[in-house]
Scaffold this motif. Sequence first.
Motif, short mmCIF file in Angstrom:
data_model
loop_
_atom_site.label_atom_id
_atom_site.label_comp_id
_atom_site.label_asym_id
_atom_site.label_seq_id
_atom_site.Cartn_x
_atom_site.Cartn_y
_atom_site.Cartn_z
N ILE A 83 39.65 30.63 35.42
CA ILE A 83 40.67 31.03 34.15
C ILE A 83 41.15 32.43 34.38
CG2 ILE A 83 41.00 31.07 31.59
CD1 ILE A 83 39.20 28.78 31.47
N GLY B 142 44.87 33.77 35.16
CA GLY B 142 45.75 34.37 34.33
C GLY B 142 46.30 33.56 33.06
N TYR B 143 46.87 33.86 32.08
CA TYR B 143 47.52 33.18 31.41
C TYR B 143 49.05 32.53 31.93
CZ TYR B 143 50.47 31.67 27.03
OH TYR B 143 51.04 30.90 25.89
N GLY B 144 49.06 31.28 31.87
CA GLY B 144 50.18 30.46 32.50
C GLY B 144 50.39 30.69 34.14
N GLU B 145 49.00 31.11 34.56
CA GLU B 145 48.65 31.14 36.01
C GLU B 145 49.76 32.34 36.49
OE1 GLU B 145 48.95 27.60 38.41
OE2 GLU B 145 47.03 27.12 37.53
N GLU B 146 49.93 33.22 35.59
CA GLU B 146 50.77 34.55 35.94
C GLU B 146 50.05 35.24 37.02
OE1 GLU B 146 53.76 37.32 35.77
OE2 GLU B 146 53.71 35.38 34.82
N ASN B 147 48.96 35.49 37.13
CA ASN B 147 48.16 36.12 38.10
C ASN B 147 48.54 35.63 39.33
OD1 ASN B 147 47.23 38.19 36.20
ND2 ASN B 147 45.17 37.25 36.02
N TRP C 238 37.06 39.01 38.04
CA TRP C 238 37.06 37.78 37.59
C TRP C 238 35.82 36.93 37.60
CZ3 TRP C 238 35.63 34.62 41.66
CH2 TRP C 238 36.08 34.83 42.93
N ASN D 292 39.40 38.91 32.25
CA ASN D 292 40.81 38.88 32.73
C ASN D 292 41.25 40.00 33.63
OD1 ASN D 292 40.95 36.55 30.95
ND2 ASN D 292 41.43 37.73 29.30
N SER E 144 44.63 41.88 35.07
CA SER E 144 45.67 42.19 34.54
C SER E 144 46.65 42.27 35.95
CB SER E 144 46.05 43.39 33.86
OG SER E 144 45.75 44.60 34.57
N GLU F 6 34.96 43.07 24.59
CA GLU F 6 35.99 43.36 25.60
C GLU F 6 35.59 44.71 26.58
OE1 GLU F 6 40.81 43.99 26.70
OE2 GLU F 6 40.15 43.42 24.59
N HIS G 96 52.18 43.70 29.08
CA HIS G 96 52.76 42.28 29.71
C HIS G 96 53.40 42.90 30.97
CE1 HIS G 96 55.02 38.79 29.87
NE2 HIS G 96 54.38 38.27 29.05
#
Length: 317
Positions: free
Chosen positions: A16, A20-25, A67, A72, A74, A108, A302
């Motif tokens: 995960i 990344g979020y929405g598999e952005e990575n 990871w 996470n 970026s 974090e 973002h």
Amino acid sequence: MAGALTIQLPNIPSAIALAGYGEENLKILSRQTGATLVLRGQELLISGTEKQIDLATRLVRSLENIWSKGHNISSADILTARQAIDSDRQGELQDLQRDVLAKTRRGEEIRAKTFVQRKYINYLRKNDLTFGIGPAGTGKTYLAVVIAVQALLSNQFERLILTRPAVEAGEKLGFLPGDLQQKVDPYLRPLYDAINEFIDPEKVPNLIERGVIEIAPLAYMRGRTLNNAFIIVDEAQNTTPSQMKMVLTRLGFGSRMVITGDITQTDLPLNQQSGLIVALRILKQVEGIACCEFSQKDVVRHPLVQRIVTAYEEYEK
């Protein structure tokens, strides 16, 4: 010749974190390498030419320090790793990934995400006066607050002073409800937000009342000498030359000052020179003063923010 390679990830949290979020990575890794990356559970399938697969594999492995712990990654992490591969700076990349500046109250880890951020952090730790110049989202103010709060909590300084000009309020300030402090608080809110990540928000008012933390408009600095303090001057592009000279000459014994700003986003009247631009012109070569310049490559918000900054830079050329 096309081919494929599979990387077995250690667990679901690491998968995960990598995707990344929405598999952005995975999309960014794809754009950076030309390879196709598909995640199936704990298996990462990389397909493309031999060269594309090799580059994608090296990029994924160079980010493993992050990871694999479920932290996470970026877009900035990926771009810095690509830069490290291209410039043979993998050793420096590993140092950057391992150097944890602090942990937020949520646990974090905070660390530099780009080589320029790491240089900035080194300046903040060593120099009595540092300028951090660059676009929004590059971490100029946030990293300064991180370093300042850690220095305060370890008793290196007696006070933390955060200030910024309330230029945006302009003549409308008088129409806002409340006393002067309440009127300028909205302009200081980003500084409160950064501090609250490291110090319990319920404790901050007490620290402010005792003068350990001071968050105030720039006008409050006039006529003072700030000893044994870590001072952050934010949004400094909105100072006039006289305001900038005033705040720079407040620096007292045992103190450290950071000036942050974006010289492309001044809110001053059109005929008014920015004190930040004038100060950089006058002080850039003065011994003991460090200047760190960020670019759109250092934007760590973002991914869309980075593209917005780039588009504006292209338009304004």
